[in-house]
Motif scaffolding. Sequence first.
Motif, PDB file in Angstrom:
ATOM      1  N   TYR A  64       0.811  -1.192  -0.004  1.00 44.20           N
ATOM      2  CA  TYR A  64      -0.138  -0.241  -0.026  1.00 44.20           C
ATOM      3  C   TYR A  64       0.931   1.192   0.114  1.00 44.20           C
ATOM      4  O   TYR A  64       0.672   2.166  -0.734  1.00 44.20           O
ATOM      5  CB  TYR A  64      -0.918  -0.063   1.226  1.00 44.20           C
ATOM      6  N   GLU A  65       1.844   1.358   0.900  1.00 42.56           N
ATOM      7  CA  GLU A  65       2.742   2.488   0.826  1.00 42.56           C
ATOM      8  C   GLU A  65       3.587   2.754  -0.515  1.00 42.56           C
ATOM      9  O   GLU A  65       3.814   3.815  -0.707  1.00 42.56           O
ATOM     10  CB  GLU A  65       3.656   2.360   2.247  1.00 42.56           C
ATOM     11  N   ALA A  66       3.913   1.584  -0.959  1.00 47.88           N
ATOM     12  CA  ALA A  66       4.905   1.640  -2.207  1.00 47.88           C
ATOM     13  C   ALA A  66       3.873   2.270  -3.271  1.00 47.88           C
ATOM     14  O   ALA A  66       4.137   3.251  -3.962  1.00 47.88           O
ATOM     15  CB  ALA A  66       5.335   0.490  -2.796  1.00 47.88           C
ATOM     16  N   GLU A  67       2.650   2.059  -3.260  1.00 45.78           N
ATOM     17  CA  GLU A  67       1.587   2.647  -4.408  1.00 45.78           C
ATOM     18  C   GLU A  67       1.471   3.813  -4.164  1.00 45.78           C
ATOM     19  O   GLU A  67       1.440   4.609  -5.134  1.00 45.78           O
ATOM     20  CB  GLU A  67       0.399   1.451  -4.454  1.00 45.78           C
ATOM     21  N   CYS A  68       1.327   4.336  -2.877  1.00 48.37           N
ATOM     22  CA  CYS A  68       0.792   5.539  -2.463  1.00 48.37           C
ATOM     23  C   CYS A  68       2.130   6.512  -2.801  1.00 48.37           C
ATOM     24  O   CYS A  68       1.960   7.719  -3.322  1.00 48.37           O
ATOM     25  CB  CYS A  68       0.759   5.823  -1.146  1.00 48.37           C
ATOM     26  N   SER A  69       3.325   5.959  -2.635  1.00 47.23           N
ATOM     27  CA  SER A  69       4.553   6.737  -3.231  1.00 47.23           C
ATOM     28  C   SER A  69       4.612   6.894  -4.466  1.00 47.23           C
ATOM     29  O   SER A  69       4.944   8.139  -5.236  1.00 47.23           O
ATOM     30  CB  SER A  69       5.803   6.079  -2.436  1.00 47.23           C
ATOM     31  N   MET A  70       4.261   6.016  -5.346  1.00 45.74           N
ATOM     32  CA  MET A  70       4.202   5.916  -6.685  1.00 45.74           C
ATOM     33  C   MET A  70       3.301   6.979  -7.100  1.00 45.74           C
ATOM     34  O   MET A  70       3.686   7.830  -8.098  1.00 45.74           O
ATOM     35  CB  MET A  70       4.137   4.654  -7.288  1.00 45.74           C
ATOM     36  N   ILE A  71       2.113   7.097  -6.583  1.00 48.51           N
ATOM     37  CA  ILE A  71       1.235   8.218  -7.035  1.00 48.51           C
ATOM     38  C   ILE A  71       1.481   9.543  -6.862  1.00 48.51           C
ATOM     39  O   ILE A  71       1.288  10.503  -7.333  1.00 48.51           O
ATOM     40  CB  ILE A  71      -0.175   7.589  -6.436  1.00 48.51           C
ATOM     41  N   GLU A  72       2.077   9.598  -5.382  1.00 52.82           N
ATOM     42  CA  GLU A  72       2.406  11.007  -4.882  1.00 52.82           C
ATOM     43  C   GLU A  72       3.565  11.491  -5.682  1.00 52.82           C
ATOM     44  O   GLU A  72       3.652  12.787  -6.025  1.00 52.82           O
ATOM     45  CB  GLU A  72       3.074  10.884  -3.578  1.00 52.82           C
ATOM     46  N   ASN A  73       4.324  10.810  -6.387  1.00 52.29           N
ATOM     47  CA  ASN A  73       5.467  11.525  -7.321  1.00 52.29           C
ATOM     48  C   ASN A  73       5.199  11.151  -8.610  1.00 52.29           C
ATOM     49  O   ASN A  73       6.166  11.210  -9.526  1.00 52.29           O
ATOM     50  CB  ASN A  73       6.856  10.414  -6.795  1.00 52.29           C
TER      51      ASN A  73
END
Length: 1552
Positions: A530-539
């Motif tokens: 979940y955190e990895a996906e959030c980071s990808m979306i945020e960046n």
Amino acid sequence: MDEIQGGTNSPEDLMVNLGLETYKTTKLTLTSFLNIGSETCKKIEPHPLTNVPWYFLQKLMASDGTARYIQPQDNEEEDIYQDPDFDFNSIESLHASDSVNPLDVMCAVMHCSDPLLRQHILLKMSMCQFAVPLLVPSGDGSDCTLFLWAMRDIVKRWRPPSRRESRGFMEDHVVNISMPIFSFIRIGEYGLSKSNILNQILSAEGQLHDFFVHSNMSGGNVKRLISNGLVEISWYFPAGSDSDLFPDCLAIANLRGDVLQYRKQVRFLTKISETVFIFVGGMDDENQFLSEVDVSSDKGNYIFTISEIDSNKGKQILEYLKKLFPDQNMNKRIIKLNPNLFQDRKIAKLLQIHIKKRTAGDKSYGNLDKSAQVASEIGVMVDEHTEECVKTKLLAQQITEDIRDVKDYKKKNMKLQGDFWTQYSKNEKEMCRMKGQGNRSGEEYRSHLTEENLDLRKKQYQEKISDNITTFLEALINLPPVEKMYFLNWMRFYLDSETKRLLMSEGNKQILPDNTLGIEHFLRELGQFYEAECSMIENDKVHISERKWSNLPGIVADLLLNGFPLELIDGQASNIPLQWITDVLTELDTKMEGRCRMRVITVLGVQSTGKSTLLNAIFGLQFPVASGRCTRGAFMTLIKVKENFQEELGCEFLLVIDTEGLKSPELASIEDSFEHDNELATLVVGLSDITIINISMENSSEMKDILQIVVHAFLRMKEIGKKPNCQFVHQNVSDVSALEQNMKGKKLLLNQLDEMTKVAAKMERNSDVTKFCDIIDYDLQKNNWYIPGPWHGAPTMASVSLGYSENVYRLKMYLLDFLKLKANSDCCNIAEFKEWIKSLWDAVKHEKFLFSFRCSLVADAYNQLCIIYSNLEWQFRKAVYSWMTEMENEIKNQLAAQKESDVGIGLNIDIQQILVPQAKKMETAIEEYFESDNKHVKLVENYKEDFMNSVSQLKQELRYYLNIKCQEIIQVEKEKSKIKSIQGNYQKIIEEQVSELLRRHQEDQSKLNTEELESEFETMWNETLQAFNLSTFEKRNIGQLMLEHLRKEMRNKPGYINKKLINLNNLDKYQTKVFKIKPEYLEGTILQAIKKRFSPEVWNETTRVVDTILDRCHRYVDKTVTTRQDYHNIFCRQLLEIINEGLSDKMTEKYEFKPLLGLKVKLHALGKAAPLFQKMHEGFILENDPKSCLEGLKLDYLNTFRQVYEEKDDTITRAQRFCDLCLKPALCEYVKLNLGKDIVEEIMTSEDSIKYGSRTFFQSNLLKNLLEDKNVSEYVEYSLKYETFTINWITKYITDRYQDRRHLNPLITAIVISVSKKIRHVLKDQTFVQHSELEHCLTIFFEMLRKDLVISQNNMSVVTFQNQNSSNGQHFFQYVLSFLPDVENKVQNEFQSLSVEDLLSMVTVKPQEELFKKVFGCGKQCPFCKVPCEAGGADHKEHFASIHRPQGLGRYRDIETKVLFHEVCTTDVVTERKFKCHETKWELHPYKEYRTIFPDWKIQPDPSIKASVYWKYIFKEYNQQFANEYAAKEANLPKDWYKITKEQALQSLTTQ
């Protein structure tokens, strides 16, 4: 004791009488029972019968060994025993009407409980060493169920013979343990208590424990209604000592009731038992059963016991058995007992011998898990054979069956939480500590770490989810709630079994985290996806439409709501997955529709001191307490508060946090283990309402260590405004009744706490704290709990100590009572709890918590306090300005009335009378705020003293202002009054000549026409004026006056100063000269001067200070000249005070400047002021020229002359003249005096009020506007001339706002209406109305309005001149009243026609200056980047700013290369970099220790690289322009700065 009949005759009646009939279909659940309700605080008594089940469960959940004592106890029996006529034969039936057998209660509860609650009940029973149900009969006794699932949670630990030498132990779930089972059944009525004998078998001598309920127990002799056919089981586990009863573990099964009625149970026991002991007590109809017994088979291992062997009945049984089994050597299978010769203990020993014989030798045994197949074969139902249980078991097996090596399994299935997450966590902490920075700049290093972490997230995102994790996730998504809980329990069971297997294979050593596997690891892996996906979306690496894991937080939020623990701190990486945790909590909040107020309770203590056991006992939870796992991190469990208790407790949930043990031996070798413990303690203490400190009394050195950690955490919380309650729980106390000893221990503890407090305060550099009570409210009696050890008896067979459960219950009641007292105080909701997690964790990752902590909740609370203070300050100032307006009018009226001797009398007293009440009102309001129920007020309690001191400073400032203002008005008005007096004398002579002309022509019989009258008047007027010999006032050379004033002011300075002043003839050359710093202003040798000349810091700082001073002088001059008054020396004195104050901020001392600097600054300031004051002076002379003034009154005198001569009633004309000459100017002056403060008031109540509510809000709004304007010169002025820029920006804001006349005109109208209302009120006042003479009426009118209006006496004399009708006062003012609306319109039109700029120059209270005072603050700037301080109030101990900026924006550059610095001080303060400046004596000093140089500045490290995004964006946008402006070279900015967008820059302002 004979069996007695209870108050119930049938199973159906029993369920009704127990109040459980509704739960036969709607089962009791574990979560609902663990929820906190009003009944939780009530101690349930076992009467009436409807209370009994709840009494049993309440006691059992508290692990209270008295849970089975369910017979009512009251005073009735005592009264009966006192009755001499009482029939004691009836004692047994005393409570028969409300008696029930404990086994019936237990079975009834089992029938009404869901599987999870049953599992929990059996676990608690096992902890109390109660025999647990193995086979439970159905309510009607027709069938029974094997409770295999219900026993899954029971774990036992023992030392078998094979590990006796190594002192190792075994630990496993009882259902997995292979051991012999010895079953005990009976035929007929037996003369002895079988259950009591079994208790003797399992108990060491002198340590009898009631494993099984027996007839001698309370209620044990009550007739059983639903528990006949019940099979209970209990175990014996050896401790590996010589006193062990049996060498290895074994189980004892006990069938309740006669075997003849429960054939199925007997068959089951026969198949699973090593030996079945048959207690034969009768021969009635036994033949059928005994004929089925096969004593020759392997599983037909029966032993018969016969009591009353010497009786005929015993002999008959013996003979019958021999006859029935003639070839089986029955003498070895029969135990003959004689109750008359054998006590129960002897019988038990005899049976123990037989059991030992049966376990001798190497044998293999089955386990209870395998007994399920046996049960199925003979038609016994199994609780695990439900569809839900079987289905979820297979799923769990599918996931866990591949586990061979835990480490390999995790590497294959859980890649994201391995090296990726570990390295990410290290990088995250490194960004806060910068220990590996090396020669790189701080910003470049942080950018590198950020890029590395982004790359790690990218790799995580690209990893494919394993099949096992997929299966786990699908189960969580697709399974219904009941099946989901089954599944998680199966997972826990299999994973725990694997851990225990590994523990046994490791020789009982602690298992390192890499070798542990639990459900938390599966959830952790999902969290990382979940955190990895959030980071990808945020960046912007992945579009939001491609999200795959958005449903994960909601899934886990459901688990949390169902009481499942959630990992808060990942113990393996020592990190909190903030995005994951906060989003799970957000989903929780959404599911509860915002009804998520929480109280948080945490436990801290050394490892293996019973922390989890304590929490489990208090709240009935299931935190793991198994041996061998080196658990790291913290877990939180949510407990719902029932609706009937939410208002009383003030929350909807209790959140219980269990933490890893401090001082863990596994971490002792790690370098930062102490720091790790401090981080953990600080976090959980900061999150808690109550922190339980669990202390083992067995190790004093460990106690000191934990006290140091705990005190450190509480000190940190005190500094940030949090004061959690602290409860010290002293476990393993030998004698809790020794009060004197305990008091001695409490005092010793307090002494140790005080000692640790001093140490911690020294480490945190806090000199205000010297004892523990300085940190929190601590009470020796209320905050200490002495609890005996939790276990009673030999370790392997110990039950929960009664003293332990009783004291834990008392502690629980105290905790709930404490929370009830706080019901109306602050209580965290989910949003606030998330912010506390984020803020605390961001701070603990830094080396210096207190200087790193920044929390939006604290910031919001501080901003609210600043807004309150700002509003109070304005109300104070407004009251003072209103008073000053009235006082100014009074002074002017007194001087106008030639009462010069009265002016200023009692002025100091009057000033005190306005200041003291207003200051007290302000202090009271601040006190009330801090005593209010505002939930966050405690967070800013540390700032209370600052704001109280600021009130005192404000009072002093306003006292100074009033004194100066009054003196200025008095002195200026005295000069004016002299001029007015001269003018008045001229008017008197004019009036005498006009009167003489009137008299002469009135005596003349001929009448003059209008032209003749005017001609006569003109001749008289010219002759009179020529006789006056009028001349203008003398013009003064203001520059020379100011220069002379300067010479006097500096006469005590060094001789060369006076010499320069003597040689200076005038200030002309300073009118246009630009001030520049020169080496000659410096002390010391020329070489030193030249050295410092090239220090940008010296030059820039000095230039900034001097420019600011000159700007202040310029504003003062501008404000003064708009008053259009004559010059007075007080104006020069004020200018010099401004300069002296500006140069007294240690700047001249700091840089060793000569007095010559002060002289040059003053010459420049006075040189620029002199021509402006000269122009003002000359304008005043022109405006007040006597001839011009008299010419202005000529027409009014002519009209009066003509009307008197013609004997007309001129009352109307005089009234009109009064309005024009007196009233209208007075109203205009009233508007000028009041419009300024009304403008401020309008802004402070408008939609823009928040912009000026606090300095932080103002800064944010200002920076947003700058970003929209895109003007680099504005940024330069903002950076270098902040004060000037700010006041100009506010002036522009006011000008722009009031260009829209819809804002301004209503203010003018309201002021005019308010003063007109006062005039009308006076004209209707009884004091005024009762007078008729005009002179009296005018005197009363002036007196009643003396504080509001100033009316020119000279103009008034024109109005009253030659008034022929002295009694026309009321008529006169009636006409005035009729003309008043016209006067109002004229005044309004006059002001409304002016430009905003002209209005601002005219008003007395300058709104731009008042708003500036509200938002400018102390004016101090960061010593590194020069951002302004945002602290509230005027007298604060520490300066701080929410956003710092790259130092190059403040002109800082590399001395050699001239390249602008791009470093940000919020990054530097955590790096290994060093700085040098004048304060460090130009020696290098670590940024980390900046507080030793600048102790009054608090520069908080950026919690992320996003904190200064705004200024990074500005720097990269205007890098070249800044370089050009500063005559420097462009900064070498990190690459990632160029990726920052305008939107991100704006967003960063809203998140600070």
